[in-house]
Design an enzyme around this catalytic site. Structure first.
Site, PDB file in Angstrom:
ATOM      1  N   ASP A 127      33.847   0.620   4.158  1.00 24.05           N
ATOM      2  CA  ASP A 127      33.780   2.068   4.341  1.00 24.05           C
ATOM      3  C   ASP A 127      33.999   2.454   5.803  1.00 24.05           C
ATOM      4  O   ASP A 127      33.599   1.728   6.708  1.00 24.05           O
ATOM      5  CB  ASP A 127      32.400   2.569   3.873  1.00 24.05           C
ATOM      6  CG  ASP A 127      32.382   4.073   3.655  1.00 24.05           C
ATOM      7  OD1 ASP A 127      33.473   4.686   3.582  1.00 24.05           O
ATOM      8  OD2 ASP A 127      31.278   4.636   3.566  1.00 24.05           O
ATOM      9  N   HIS A 160      43.443   3.594   6.488  1.00 22.62           N
ATOM     10  CA  HIS A 160      43.550   2.673   5.351  1.00 22.62           C
ATOM     11  C   HIS A 160      44.452   1.489   5.706  1.00 22.62           C
ATOM     12  O   HIS A 160      44.180   0.351   5.310  1.00 22.62           O
ATOM     13  CB  HIS A 160      44.054   3.403   4.113  1.00 22.62           C
ATOM     14  CG  HIS A 160      43.102   4.475   3.639  1.00 22.62           C
ATOM     15  ND1 HIS A 160      41.749   4.252   3.512  1.00 22.62           N
ATOM     16  CD2 HIS A 160      43.301   5.764   3.280  1.00 22.62           C
ATOM     17  CE1 HIS A 160      41.156   5.370   3.096  1.00 22.62           C
ATOM     18  NE2 HIS A 160      42.079   6.299   2.947  1.00 22.62           N
ATOM     19  N   GLU A 171      35.142   6.570  -8.588  1.00 26.64           N
ATOM     20  CA  GLU A 171      34.907   7.933  -8.072  1.00 26.64           C
ATOM     21  C   GLU A 171      35.958   8.340  -7.028  1.00 26.64           C
ATOM     22  O   GLU A 171      36.063   9.519  -6.677  1.00 26.64           O
ATOM     23  CB  GLU A 171      33.507   8.046  -7.454  1.00 26.64           C
ATOM     24  CG  GLU A 171      32.366   8.047  -8.479  1.00 26.64           C
ATOM     25  CD  GLU A 171      32.059   6.680  -9.078  1.00 26.64           C
ATOM     26  OE1 GLU A 171      32.263   5.664  -8.379  1.00 26.64           O
ATOM     27  OE2 GLU A 171      31.659   6.623 -10.257  1.00 26.64           O
ATOM     28  N   LEU A 219      38.486 -20.323  -2.332  1.00 28.38           N
ATOM     29  CA  LEU A 219      37.783 -19.038  -2.225  1.00 28.38           C
ATOM     30  C   LEU A 219      38.168 -18.157  -3.406  1.00 28.38           C
ATOM     31  O   LEU A 219      39.347 -17.937  -3.674  1.00 28.38           O
ATOM     32  CB  LEU A 219      38.171 -18.318  -0.925  1.00 28.38           C
ATOM     33  CG  LEU A 219      37.667 -16.868  -0.782  1.00 28.38           C
ATOM     34  CD1 LEU A 219      36.151 -16.824  -0.631  1.00 28.38           C
ATOM     35  CD2 LEU A 219      38.331 -16.171   0.409  1.00 28.38           C
TER      36      LEU A 219
HETATM   37  C1  IPE Z   1      36.869   3.459   2.682  1.00 33.88           C
HETATM   38  O1  IPE Z   1      37.027   4.315   3.750  1.00 33.88           O
HETATM   39  C2  IPE Z   1      38.173   3.188   1.977  1.00 33.88           C
HETATM   40  C3  IPE Z   1      38.220   3.499   0.545  1.00 33.88           C
HETATM   41  C4  IPE Z   1      37.316   4.147  -0.139  1.00 33.88           C
HETATM   42  C5  IPE Z   1      39.398   3.063  -0.158  1.00 33.88           C
HETATM   43  P1  IPE Z   1      36.876   5.876   3.555  1.00 33.88           P
HETATM   44  O2  IPE Z   1      38.211   6.423   3.181  1.00 33.88           O
HETATM   45  O3  IPE Z   1      35.776   6.165   2.607  1.00 33.88           O
HETATM   46  O4  IPE Z   1      36.507   6.333   5.025  1.00 33.88           O
HETATM   47  P2  IPE Z   1      35.478   7.476   5.454  1.00 33.88           P
HETATM   48  O5  IPE Z   1      34.176   7.184   4.794  1.00 33.88           O
HETATM   49  O6  IPE Z   1      36.073   8.781   5.034  1.00 33.88           O
HETATM   50  O7  IPE Z   1      35.402   7.328   6.938  1.00 33.88           O
HETATM   51 MG    MG Z   2      33.768   6.639   2.844  1.00 33.94          MG
END
Ligand code: IPE
Ligand code: MG
Length: 228
Positions: free
Chosen positions: A2, A19, A49, A113
């Protein structure tokens, strides 16, 4: 995994850049896991979600999965990584589903792994699907209701044949499970760090492992001191 979006925003970049950087962090983490002789690594790539995000972000994430699969599977295979995807794939494009299936087939014989990637995964849905599978067996006369116990239900979950995780790591500062592996985390040690996922490196991984090494796991028992 996250914190991709916040990482990007802090740098004045679009969330998509977060990402992209997140996929590099995953690569580093897999390498670190291999280096530490870790046998099973399960990553939460896309929750059931996450569909509620803007269409453009969902599309970018799914495109990134396809690209990463095409780019990385060979190297993963060479390093003895076995890839498995958990979650409901039916919602994905044919291209992505084919890519996942091929990656699983290609790495099925690997044992160094075991890398589980959770995509369109939700822990509650996983338990519901397991209950449905057992109910179907009962309806077909292949199982009696009184035979349903913890082991039966566990075996019907998507990670059924694998050991429960020892350590759970969540980056990005939130302190919640967000519907990840609910059943399997019953006695898992939880570790939360404010480090944003794209910044997560071997140093942070080592810190989490050292923290884990200091925990006393009692599994409901009395532990070392009281047992002595
Ligand atoms: C996590 O990072 C990636 C996925 C859920 C694919 P976020 O996209 O949730 O990043 P924040 O939480 O908005 O910073
Ligand atoms: Mg997030």
């Amino acid at each position: 995994m996250d914190g991709n979006g916040r990482w990007a925003i802090r740098q004045g970049k679009p969330r998509s850049a977060g990402h992209e950087a997140g996929s590099d962090a995953l690569k580093r983490t897999i390498r670190a896991a291999l280096g530490h002789g870790i046998r099973v690594l399960t990553v939460y790539a896309f929750s059931s979600e996450n569909w509620s995000r803007p269409k453009s972000e969902v599309r970018q994430l799914l495109d990134l999965f396809i690209k990463a699969l095409n780019r990385e599977v060979r190297e993963l295979a060479e390093h003895g990584v076995r890839l498995c995807f958990i979650g409901d794939r039916s919602a994905f494009s044919r291209t992505l589903r084919e890519g996942m299936l091929q990656a699983e087939r290609r790495t099925a014989g690997n044992t160094r792994l075991h890398l589980n990637v959770a995509v369109n995964y939700g822990g509650q849905s996983d338990v519901a699907a397991a209950a449905r599978a057992l109910a179907t067996k009962v309806a077909e006369g292949r199982l009696r209701p009184e035979q349903i116990d913890r082991e039966q239900l566990e075996a019907a979950l998507s990670l059924g044949q694998q050991p429960a995780p020892d350590l759970f790591i969540r980056t990005g500062g939130e302190r919640r499970l967000s519907n990840f592996l609910l059943w399997q985390l019953a006695y898992t040690e939880l570790y939360f760090t404010g480090v944003l996922w794209p910044d997560f490196s071997e140093v942070h991984f080592d810190a989490a492992l050292s923290d884990f090494a200091r925990r006393e796991r009692r599994f409901g028992g009395l532990g070392r001191v009281q047992n002595a």
